[in-house]
Structures are given as structure tokens and as C-alpha cells.
Design a protein around this motif. Structure first.
Motif, PDB file in Angstrom:
ATOM      1  N   THR A 656       0.842  -1.196   0.000  1.00 46.17           N
ATOM      2  CA  THR A 656       0.000   0.000   0.000  1.00 46.17           C
ATOM      3  C   THR A 656       0.873   1.240   0.000  1.00 46.17           C
ATOM      4  OG1 THR A 656      -1.818   1.128   1.137  1.00 46.17           O
ATOM      5  CG2 THR A 656      -0.154   0.079   2.529  1.00 46.17           C
ATOM      6  N   ASP A 657       0.336   2.333  -0.509  1.00 44.70           N
ATOM      7  CA  ASP A 657       1.051   3.609  -0.518  1.00 44.70           C
ATOM      8  C   ASP A 657       0.747   4.439   0.716  1.00 44.70           C
ATOM      9  OD1 ASP A 657       2.101   2.994  -3.006  1.00 44.70           O
ATOM     10  OD2 ASP A 657       0.384   3.861  -4.067  1.00 44.70           O
ATOM     11  N   VAL A 658      -0.127   3.948   1.567  1.00 48.76           N
ATOM     12  CA  VAL A 658      -0.519   4.693   2.769  1.00 48.76           C
ATOM     13  C   VAL A 658       0.598   4.631   3.808  1.00 48.76           C
ATOM     14  CG1 VAL A 658      -2.171   4.777   4.683  1.00 48.76           C
ATOM     15  CG2 VAL A 658      -2.969   4.304   2.363  1.00 48.76           C
ATOM     16  N   LEU A 677      -3.649  -4.294  -6.065  1.00 51.40           N
ATOM     17  CA  LEU A 677      -4.462  -3.638  -7.095  1.00 51.40           C
ATOM     18  C   LEU A 677      -5.885  -3.369  -6.618  1.00 51.40           C
ATOM     19  CD1 LEU A 677      -3.387  -5.791 -10.185  1.00 51.40           C
ATOM     20  CD2 LEU A 677      -2.303  -3.730  -9.263  1.00 51.40           C
ATOM     21  N   ALA A 678      -6.198  -3.781  -5.393  1.00 51.13           N
ATOM     22  CA  ALA A 678      -7.560  -3.650  -4.875  1.00 51.13           C
ATOM     23  C   ALA A 678      -7.731  -2.349  -4.110  1.00 51.13           C
ATOM     24  CB  ALA A 678      -7.893  -4.832  -3.970  1.00 51.13           C
ATOM     25  N   ASN A 679      -8.924  -1.775  -4.193  1.00 50.40           N
ATOM     26  CA  ASN A 679      -9.195  -0.538  -3.470  1.00 50.40           C
ATOM     27  C   ASN A 679     -10.379  -0.744  -2.521  1.00 50.40           C
ATOM     28  OD1 ASN A 679     -11.158  -0.751  -5.434  1.00 50.40           O
ATOM     29  ND2 ASN A 679     -11.332   1.463  -5.728  1.00 50.40           N
ATOM     30  N   LEU A 696      -7.996  -6.119   7.918  1.00 48.98           N
ATOM     31  CA  LEU A 696      -8.407  -5.584   6.622  1.00 48.98           C
ATOM     32  C   LEU A 696      -9.780  -6.143   6.273  1.00 48.98           C
ATOM     33  CD1 LEU A 696      -5.032  -6.145   4.710  1.00 48.98           C
ATOM     34  CD2 LEU A 696      -5.735  -4.125   6.027  1.00 48.98           C
ATOM     35  N   TYR A 697     -10.766  -5.245   6.169  1.00 43.39           N
ATOM     36  CA  TYR A 697     -12.116  -5.654   5.755  1.00 43.39           C
ATOM     37  C   TYR A 697     -12.221  -5.416   4.255  1.00 43.39           C
ATOM     38  CZ  TYR A 697     -13.075  -6.162  10.650  1.00 43.39           C
ATOM     39  OH  TYR A 697     -13.029  -6.586  11.956  1.00 43.39           O
ATOM     40  N   ILE A 698     -12.220  -6.537   3.527  1.00 45.61           N
ATOM     41  CA  ILE A 698     -12.016  -6.528   2.083  1.00 45.61           C
ATOM     42  C   ILE A 698     -13.319  -6.913   1.372  1.00 45.61           C
ATOM     43  CG2 ILE A 698     -10.585  -7.471   0.224  1.00 45.61           C
ATOM     44  CD1 ILE A 698      -8.772  -8.554   2.625  1.00 45.61           C
ATOM     45  N   PRO A 699     -13.808  -6.110   0.426  1.00 45.80           N
ATOM     46  CA  PRO A 699     -14.945  -6.558  -0.389  1.00 45.80           C
ATOM     47  C   PRO A 699     -14.628  -7.936  -0.971  1.00 45.80           C
ATOM     48  CG  PRO A 699     -14.480  -4.253  -0.832  1.00 45.80           C
ATOM     49  CD  PRO A 699     -13.360  -4.761   0.049  1.00 45.80           C
ATOM     50  N   ASN A 700     -15.579  -8.846  -0.922  1.00 47.22           N
ATOM     51  CA  ASN A 700     -15.308 -10.242  -1.229  1.00 47.22           C
ATOM     52  C   ASN A 700     -14.634 -10.473  -2.579  1.00 47.22           C
ATOM     53  OD1 ASN A 700     -16.232 -11.341   1.174  1.00 47.22           O
ATOM     54  ND2 ASN A 700     -18.329 -11.539   0.452  1.00 47.22           N
ATOM     55  N   GLU A 701     -14.959  -9.634  -3.564  1.00 48.18           N
ATOM     56  CA  GLU A 701     -14.382  -9.878  -4.888  1.00 48.18           C
ATOM     57  C   GLU A 701     -12.875  -9.627  -4.929  1.00 48.18           C
ATOM     58  OE1 GLU A 701     -16.324  -5.694  -5.171  1.00 48.18           O
ATOM     59  OE2 GLU A 701     -16.576  -7.583  -4.074  1.00 48.18           O
ATOM     60  N   TYR A 702     -12.361  -8.895  -3.946  1.00 46.04           N
ATOM     61  CA  TYR A 702     -10.930  -8.617  -3.882  1.00 46.04           C
ATOM     62  C   TYR A 702     -10.191  -9.547  -2.915  1.00 46.04           C
ATOM     63  CZ  TYR A 702     -12.183  -4.114  -6.050  1.00 46.04           C
ATOM     64  OH  TYR A 702     -12.657  -3.141  -6.888  1.00 46.04           O
ATOM     65  N   ALA A 703     -10.900 -10.413  -2.243  1.00 46.10           N
ATOM     66  CA  ALA A 703     -10.322 -11.167  -1.133  1.00 46.10           C
ATOM     67  C   ALA A 703      -9.140 -12.027  -1.559  1.00 46.10           C
ATOM     68  CB  ALA A 703     -11.396 -12.021  -0.469  1.00 46.10           C
ATOM     69  N   LEU A 704      -9.304 -12.814  -2.618  1.00 45.50           N
ATOM     70  CA  LEU A 704      -8.222 -13.699  -3.050  1.00 45.50           C
ATOM     71  C   LEU A 704      -7.006 -12.900  -3.500  1.00 45.50           C
ATOM     72  CD1 LEU A 704     -10.066 -16.579  -4.952  1.00 45.50           C
ATOM     73  CD2 LEU A 704      -8.620 -16.787  -2.920  1.00 45.50           C
ATOM     74  N   HIS A 705      -7.244 -11.801  -4.191  1.00 47.24           N
ATOM     75  CA  HIS A 705      -6.125 -10.968  -4.653  1.00 47.24           C
ATOM     76  C   HIS A 705      -5.325 -10.446  -3.456  1.00 47.24           C
ATOM     77  CE1 HIS A 705      -3.908  -7.941  -6.951  1.00 47.24           C
ATOM     78  NE2 HIS A 705      -4.239  -7.080  -5.998  1.00 47.24           N
ATOM     79  N   VAL A 706      -6.012  -9.905  -2.464  1.00 46.47           N
ATOM     80  CA  VAL A 706      -5.319  -9.355  -1.300  1.00 46.47           C
ATOM     81  C   VAL A 706      -4.610 -10.459  -0.527  1.00 46.47           C
ATOM     82  CG1 VAL A 706      -5.635  -8.175   0.910  1.00 46.47           C
ATOM     83  CG2 VAL A 706      -6.895  -7.392  -1.117  1.00 46.47           C
ATOM     84  N   TYR A 707      -5.294 -11.578  -0.339  1.00 44.60           N
ATOM     85  CA  TYR A 707      -4.688 -12.688   0.391  1.00 44.60           C
ATOM     86  C   TYR A 707      -3.413 -13.175  -0.302  1.00 44.60           C
ATOM     87  CZ  TYR A 707      -3.995 -17.517   1.951  1.00 44.60           C
ATOM     88  OH  TYR A 707      -3.449 -18.696   2.400  1.00 44.60           O
ATOM     89  N   ASN A 708      -3.501 -13.408  -1.598  1.00 44.96           N
ATOM     90  CA  ASN A 708      -2.329 -13.905  -2.332  1.00 44.96           C
ATOM     91  C   ASN A 708      -1.153 -12.941  -2.222  1.00 44.96           C
ATOM     92  OD1 ASN A 708      -3.596 -16.262  -3.174  1.00 44.96           O
ATOM     93  ND2 ASN A 708      -4.345 -15.350  -5.083  1.00 44.96           N
TER      94      ASN A 708
END
Length: 893
Positions: A656-658, A677-679, A696-708
């Protein structure tokens, strides 16, 4: 009349002859009633005395009962179902003054009373004692744990050797037993005589009982029941109580919205024998749980039954029967044969007995084996008492009293969150789920209550999107509220088949967590590694099961509403997180949660997994009725991943850039960030265990991307997957209380050291304020403590798993709530409450000075271990880059 086909009769006779049992041809002439037996303190009592062809009928005492032909037009309460529980509710309402305004609708209560009279025998209370046999050392340890808490609370019980068992009941074969538990004050009674007596007393008070009256609809207006429609007319009412037994789920579907009562019937088998010469009428009520059977003396013969490990669902292919007399099912001797064999082994003299009849009756079970009581979440004046298995006799009195008190006084007289209907989700009411689960539930009745017991049926119901990834990484799953979540991980390089104690009959495509021991658990080393990663490096958790709610309004209404609901000051800056309780009028915890302020008029609430229904219901009932505040359950919208440990900032900063520095992103703060790449990732600097990290509370469609991405980056930091057992050790060692384990609706913040989280110093009203102000002035009668065992060897001694008696200077002062191994403190840690009792045995006010001034012991299975005590979190060596204020860490699961 009972008629058996020739082939069936020959098959039954052959099986009985093979076991050395006589089978009477008179069975073809036997006619009996059709009411199933009820359960009292581990023993069964029959619904009636069977009688053979030509026996004279008994007197009809039921004709003396003033039952109504038609119902009244109006009533305060309508009780739907006239079994023992419904009758108990009716009786207790009458005792509280609600007699002439209470109606019980029943299809066949008069017939029950008739059968009791026709039996022609007096079967009141008989204190014959209860004898619980143990065939294994683990069962005997279980009994010793039961004995420890029972004796601490004043119940006499004794651990017996096999030789002492033989002297207590000489007809028993004790060759394969290792001991027993003897409860001399136990006994049996006639539940149908009790039912009749309760009914008679309620009627004498002016209550109404309408027989042969079928319910067809529950009429609802503005979230309240206003009337019930029956086959004999409409009854306007203020309250409805669903005590429909196995019909409770069906009754729940008669309203709009439908009330969800997750029960389903399963077949239950028991038999009588004819009188046997030499039977002792005061023979103890026998339980042999390792053989899944029970037996007792009845009218000079045996009454026997059992709870087989895998049961048969009743009415699996069709709808429930319409009337009570259709409840009994066909005998299945093949299914009962295993239990009968065990009975004959345990009491060889039974081989000389002539059988009376084998009963196969449908008993109602909840999806988790516990009773279901309380006010339903869907409506404001609708109560349920269901899922009592075959335990109506032992439960009806207490449940009837509790429901009646709740209705009349508006609040429950005690906390019973583990029985409350609010513990379920709508998914638990799915019929296929219930049919699957009810096969396993009856067998739980006699299983050893090992720590973290779980089911093998009804699994894979709720899963996060990363479930397959967790499974591939060695996750061993437990389930809470139907949610599969990792209990711990078996790392492939360390897996030893002997370390895993699962159910060999489990065919699920993933590993389930079982702790089938009272001593050092098989997963200990895995959890030790996960704990070390959290404290020294970094670990990754799946927190997706947490209950999650968005609460918002157009203006400032949400702030005002939450200030009234919450005991802490929630008017915090945007981007802040606050931990708060939601108290009831007595000051107890109805909810224990974290609130993140997303925007000036928007909060996200994180609550314990088990509180999803309870928390949502409490909010709906207490938020403004005008709809100015909107509540949305977003539990299933977000995957929650926690990265925890001193190197958590290093891992997340690469994705993250934060700015994640303490100054830019301090503890107990929230930001919406990009990860990979997820926001739109809701990131919260909080871990619920006291370690550095983020959830991290992640919208489900981004979950696998963030986890990986987290796993990929985490490799360079030797990041480890971790589960809830490690989380449990972390929070117990740091002395953090969890709702549903340590806290409940009777626990106040002042009793558990959380007064600093209550805004009593501000002029802001909230639910429970008056009660807490009064308690602050008067004092508390219990205090939350942490105990560290001093002379306990975790390698060989039985562990404390919760519910153990706590002694102060040799006086019983409380029980442990949760326990766990403290890997930094290097010993077993127990949490619980200490009370002070006066000379009359009443709770007195307790002070910190009293708590700290005493010698403490914890009784584990009959052995007392010395313990040091503390009212504060211990100082643990820290690997944090900077200090953290432990006072404000959230405590939920």
C-alpha cells in the motif's frame, strides 16, 4: 391393536432369541397409548402402564378437568402446545396472576390425563439415586470434573470403583467398567402425573385449556402478534408462546414474517419388560453413556432405552403428522439391536425378562442439541420453548418459570445466552440442514464433553472466499455460527498423523478440529508456533466470521442513537475506533463491540461471531422507530484478514502507498486504503489480542487478490498462518474478556474492570446508566480475575478447560470461565469471577483488597492446584516497535 407381519415378527423373534430374550406372542394383542416417554435427570419414565388384552380400564379422572369447548375471544397470552412445557408455562403464568387471561391450545391434553389414570398406578417422585457408569478413563475424568463443580455447589455425589458399583446395584456386569459417579439425591417421577397436576392447578386459577383446537395462522401487525386463528375461532392476544414440540418449526411458519425455529424430530427407541422376579423397586437409575444406554426399574421390570451415535431422522420424506397420536413410528429392531445387545451385556438378568413392547417415537432436537428458549428475533411478543429433546421433565419447570417471568416482567430473570433462540441464523432453519444434523445430535447426549466439541454434519455452510487457500495451507477447521474458520494449521513439514485426533467417520473434504483429550492437546505444538509468530514475527488470520454491521443516517441521528445504546462515548473523530459495551437496563452486556467511525454519519460495528443475530436484533429493537437510522448486516459482504505481529507493518507497507507509521496511522484508527491492485479496503489498526497489526475488511471480490499478495510478501518475513486457538492463548494471557465466554447479559463493566469504558463522567444518558451508577455507589458482588496455576504440570496433569471451581482459603468462590496455555507465562492460565459469600451463603460486596488477600486453588477433576491471582493484565516482554495502550484493546471473537 398392534399387528405385525409374519416376516417382521419372525425376524424380531430371531434377533431376540439370539440375544437370549423371551418375546411374548401376546404383543399381537397389546394396545397402548402413543405418547413418548420423557426424560428426567438422565432417566426415562414411560407415558403410561401398558396393559394387555382384557385388562380393565382405569377411572377417567380427566373428565373432572374443566376444559373449554371454544376459546375466549381475547387473552393476554396464548400458549400453542399442551405438552409438559406448554402446561408449565400456563401454570407459571397463572401463579404470576395471568390466569383468567391465558389460553392453552392443545390437540390431545385430555387424552394424556386419561392415560395416566388408566395406568392405575401411583408413580410420584422416587429418590432411587442415579448411577453413571464409566468404561474409559476419559469418561471417569469427565465425571470427576462434574463431581467437582457439583460438590462445590452443594450437590452430594461420589466417585465409585467397579467393586462399589456392584455393591450398589448387584445386577450389573461391571467387568469392563473403570468406575462410576453416584448421585444419591437423584431420582425419577411420572412426568404425566406432573403435567396433569400443573394443568389442574392452572385451571383452578382460571386458565383456559381448549382441546382439539388446531392452530392455522398467527396474525401479525407492525412486528407484533395481535391474534391467532384456530379451528375454533380467532383469539386476540398480547403474547404467543410456541411450545409445539416437534411442530414448533411448523408453527413458526404460520406467521408473516415467518419465525425460524430450527428443530427436527429424530427416532428414539425404548422398551419395557414384564415384571421380573427379584427386581429391586429402588434400583438406581442407570446411565451407561459409553454404551449409549440407560435403564431403570419400572413396575417390577425394566425400562430401557438409548441414544445411538447416529440416529434416524423422523418424517424425512414427508410432512409432520397432524396429530399427536400419529407421532409413534414403526418399530425397527435392526436399528435397536445394537442398543439391546448393550443392555443385555450390562444387566445379564434381563435375558430372563419377557419383553413388553419396543417403542419408536419421534423426539424433537435442536440443531446444536441445546434447548431453544426466548423471544424470537422476528417479532416483539412471540416466545419459543422448543428443542427439549426428550428432556421435558427435567427442563419444563425451569423453562416454564423463565418464560412466564420474562413475559410478565418484560426481561428474562437470568442469562441463558447459550439457550437463547438468538444464537441461530436463518440458515440453521433450512430443512435439509436440519435433517443432516439431526442424525448426529442425539448421539451428542451421551458423548464425552471434550473441549471445543464440534459437529461433523452440516458443515461447509458458510465459508470465506479464501477458504480453499486456507485448506491448502493445512487449516484444521472449527465452526461457529455455521462459519468454517481455522482453529490451527498443520504445517506440512511437521504433520504427524498421530498428532491429529479427528473423527474417523468424518468424510468431509477438509480437516476438522477435535480435542479428544482432557490433557495436553494434540495441537499444542502447532499453536505454540503460531503464537510465537504473532509475538516475534508476523502471522495471518482469517477474521471473516466476525459479525459486521453498517449503521448510518442522513444527519446526526446515528450519533445520538448510538450514544443512547452504547455505554462508552462514541462521538469520536472520523477515522477513530472505540470499544464499547451495549448494556441492558440492569447494566449487563447485551453486546460487546468495536465501532469505527467511517464518516460523520456512518459507523461500522464489529461484534463477536456468536452475536450476529443477537446484536442485530438488539439494534433493531432500540434504534429510532421512525427509520431515521439505517442498519445493514454486512457480515457476508467483507472478508476480514488480520496480519499480526511486530513485522505486520513491514508486510502491509509493501502493498500500500498509505503511511503506516504510528503518527500517520495510530492505534485504534481506521483508513480506507488500497492493497495491491484492490481498493476500498477498510483497514483498522487493531487486532483484538493486544499485538501490533491490522484487520483488513475486504470486499469479497478482492479477497483472493489481497490474500495472495499478503502471503507472497509475507514469505520473506517468515509469516505463518494462524488460527483461533492461538488467538485464544494471546487474549487469555493478556487478561481480555470475550462475550459469550467470560461476559454475558448479567455481567457489568464494573465487575470486569471496564469502568473506564463507561461515560458516567459525562452528562449523556444511555441504557443501563442508572443501574451502573447505583452499582458504583453500592459496590460489586464479583470481580473478574486472572489465575496462573503454580503446581500444575501441563505435560501430565489434566488441563482446566473452563467451568472448574475456584477456592479462596478453602471456600468455593466461583468458577473459571475460559482457560488457555500462556506461552510467555509458561503455564496454564484461568480467567473467572471471584465472589464473596456471607455466613448465610448469600453474595456479599467484594473489594479488590478481599480478592488479593487469600490463597487460591483451582479444582481440576478433583485435584486442587494452587494459583496466583491478579486483577490486572500481566507485563509481557514486547517485540513491538513502539508501546501500545492495552486498556483500549477490543475484546471479542
Amino acid at each position: 391393536m398392534v399387528k405385525m407381519g409374519a416376516n417382521i415378527f419372525q425376524n424380531v423373534s430371531r434377533q431376540c432369541r439370539n440375544l437370549g430374550v423371551l418375546y411374548p406372542h401376546q404383543l399381537k394383542h397389546c394396545h397402548t397409548g402413543t405418547v413418548p416417554a420423557e426424560y428426567l435427570k438422565g432417566t426415562w419414565y414411560p407415558p403410561h402402564q401398558y396393559h394387555y388384552h382384557g385388562q380393565e380400564e382405569g377411572p377417567n379422572i380427566a373428565s373432572t378437568l374443566p376444559l373449554d369447548e371454544v376459546p375466549p375471544k381475547k387473552a393476554k397470552a396464548v400458549v400453542c402446545g399442551g405438552g409438559m412445557v406448554g402446561t408449565s408455562v400456563l401454570y407459571h403464568l397463572a401463579m404470576l396472576g395471568w390466569s383468567t387471561d391465558t389460553v392453552l391450545l392443545e390437540q390431545a391434553s385430555k387424552r394424556l390425563a386419561q392415560e395416566l389414570a388408566e395406568a392405575g398406578h401411583d408413580t410420584g417422585w422416587k429418590q432411587c439415586g442415579g448411577l453413571h457408569l464409566a468404561l474409559t478413563r476419559d469418561r471417569m475424568t469427565h465425571f470427576r470434573k462434574m463431581k467437582a463443580i457439583a460438590e462445590a455447589r452443594g450437590t452430594e455425589c461420589h466417585a465409585l470403583t467397579p467393586e462399589e458399583v456392584s455393591r450398589k446395584c448387584d445386577i450389573l456386569n461391571t467387568s469392563d467398567t473403570v468406575g462410576a459417579l453416584w448421585v444419591p439425591g437423584d431420582g425419577v417421577c411420572d412426568p404425566y402425573k406432573l403435567t396433569y397436576s400443573l394443568l389442574k392447578l392452572a385451571l383452578e386459577k382460571g386458565s383456559h385449556v381448549v382441546e382439539e383446537c388446531q392452530l392455522s395462522r398467527v396474525v401479525v401487525h407492525d412486528q407484533r402478534v395481535v391474534a391467532v386463528e384456530t379451528s375454533k375461532g380467532m383469539i386476540e392476544c398480547d403474547f404467543v408462546v410456541n411450545t409445539g414440540g416437534m411442530w414448533a418449526r411448523k408453527i413458526g411458519q404460520m406467521s408473516e414474517p415467518r419465525v425460524k425455529v430450527p428443530v427436527h424430530p429424530a427416532e428414539h427407541y425404548f422398551l419395557y419388560t414384564q415384571p421380573l422376579e427379584g427386581m429391586n423397586p429402588m434400583m438406581p437409575a442407570i446411565r451407561d453413556p459409553d454404551a449409549n444406554i440407560y435403564m431403570r426399574e419400572f413396575n417390577g421390570g425394566f425400562l430401557c432405552g438409548g441414544f445411538e451415535k447416529w440416529a434416524k431422522p423422523s418424517f424425512e420424506r414427508g410432512d409432520l403428522p397432524g396429530r399427536l397420536h400419529e407421532r409413534d413410528l414403526l418399530e425397527d429392531w435392526d436399528h435397536f439391536h445394537v442398543l439391546l445387545k448393550q443392555m443385555l451385556h450390562r444387566a445379564p438378568v434381563m435375558k430372563n425378562a419377557v419383553l413388553g413392547r419396543l417403542y419408536n417415537t419421534a423426539c424433537s432436537f435442536s440443531m446444536d442439541h441445546r434447548w431453544i428458549v426466548g423471544m424470537v428475533p422476528e417479532l416483539l411478543n412471540y416466545f419459543v420453548a422448543a428443542g427439549l429433546r426428550s428432556g421435558g421433565s427435567s427442563a419444563a419447570g425451569g423453562i416454564g418459570s423463565m418464560i412466564a417471568d420474562w413475559i410478565v416482567n418484560g426481561t428474562p430473570p437470568m442469562d441463558a445466552y447459550d439457550l437463547d433462540i438468538l444464537r441461530f441464523l436463518p440458515a440453521h432453519n433450512n430443512r435439509r440442514f436440519l435433517i443432516d444434523r439431526v442424525q448426529e445430535v442425539p448421539g451428542i447426549h451421551y458423548s464425552i464433553a471434550y473441549p471445543f466439541a464440534d459437529f461433523t454434519t452440516g458443515r461447509c455452510l458458510r465459508m470465506s472466499p479464501i477458504f480453499p487457500k486456507l485448506k491448502a495451507n493445512g487449516a484444521v477447521f472449527g465452526q461457529v455460527m455455521g462459519y468454517e474458520r481455522p482453529s490451527y494449521f498443520q504445517r506440512k513439514e511437521n504433520i504427524n498423523s498421530k498428532d491429529y485426533e479427528g473423527d474417523t467417520e468424518n468424510s468431509a473434504p477438509f480437516q476438522m478440529a477435535f480435542t479428544n483429550t482432557w490433557t495436553k492437546p494434540p495441537w499444542f505444538n502447532y499453536v505454540a508456533e503460531e503464537y510465537a509468530a504473532c509475538r516475534e514475527r508476523v502471522a495471518i488470520f482469517d477474521y471473516s466470521s466476525f459479525a459486521k454491521f453498517d449503521v448510518w443516517s442522513k444527519g446526526s441521528e446515528v450519533v445520538q442513537a448510538l450514544q443512547y445504546l452504547c455505554s462508552n462515548d462514541v462521538d469520536i473523530p472520523v477515522g477513530g475506533i472505540i470499544h464499547t459495551g451495549m448494556q441492558n437496563s440492569y447494566g449487563g452486556y447485551e453486546n460487546d463491540c468495536s465501532l469505527a467511525r467511517i464518516a460523520p454519519n456512518h459507523y461500522m460495528m464489529i461484534a463477536p461471531t456468536i452475536q450476529q443475530t443477537r446484536c442485530g436484533t438488539w439494534l433493531k429493537r432500540n434504534l429510532p422507530a421512525d427509520g431515521s437510522v439505517v442498519l445493514s448486516d454486512v457480515t457476508s459482504m467483507f472478508t476480514a484478514i488480520c496480519i499480526m505481529g511486530p513485522l505486520a507493518r513491514n508486510v502491509l507497507s509493501e502493498l500500500t502507498d498509505v503511511d503506516l507509521s504510528t503518527k500517520a496511522f495510530p492505534f485504534f484508527s481506521f483508513k480506507e486504503i488500497d492493497v495491491g491492485l484492490a481498493n476500498s479496503i477498510r483497514a483498522m489498526n487493531i487486532t483484538h489480542t493486544g499485538e501490533l497489526g491490522w484487520v483488513l475488511y475486504i470486499p469479497n471480490e478482492y479477497a483472493l487478490h489481497v490474500y495472495n499478495n499478503l502471503v507472497s510478501v509475507g514469505k520473506k518475513y517468515n509469516m505463518l498462518h494462524a488460527g483461533y486457538y492461538a488467538m485464544r492463548s494471546l487474549r487469555i494471557e493478556k487478561f481480555y474478556a470475550f462475550w459469550g465466554q467470560d461476559l454475558d447479559s448479567t455481567t457489568t463493566p464494573l465487575e470486569c474492570g471496564r469502568s473506564f469504558r463507561v461515560k458516567l463522567n459525562k452528562n449523556i444518558d444511555f441504557i443501563g446508566r442508572e443501574a451502573l451508577e447505583r452499582q458504583k455507589k453500592e459496590g460489586v458482588k464479583r470481580l473478574y480475575v486472572q489465575l496462573k496455576l503454580q503446581d500444575h504440570n501441563p505435560e501430565v496433569d489434566p488441563w482446566a478447560w473452563g467451568g472448574e471451581p475456584i477456592y479462596r482459603d478453602d471456600v468455593f468462590v466461583g468458577v473459571t470461565t475460559t482457560t488457555g496455555y500462556g506461552f510467555t507465562l509458561n503455564n496454564l492460565i484461568c480467567l473467572g469471577f471471584v465472589r464473596k459469600y456471607d455466613q448465610n451463603g448469600q453474595m456479599a460486596y467484594v473489594t479488590p483488597e478481599y480478592v488479593m488477600d487469600g490463597h487460591y486453588e483451582v479444582d481440576i477433576a478433583g485435584v486442587r492446584y494452587s494459583a496466583s491471582i491478579s486483577l490486572r493484565s500481566p507485563s509481557l516482554p514486547s517485540k513491538f516497535p513502539e508501546p501500545q495502550d492495552n486498556r483500549y484493546l477490543a475484546t471479542q471473537t
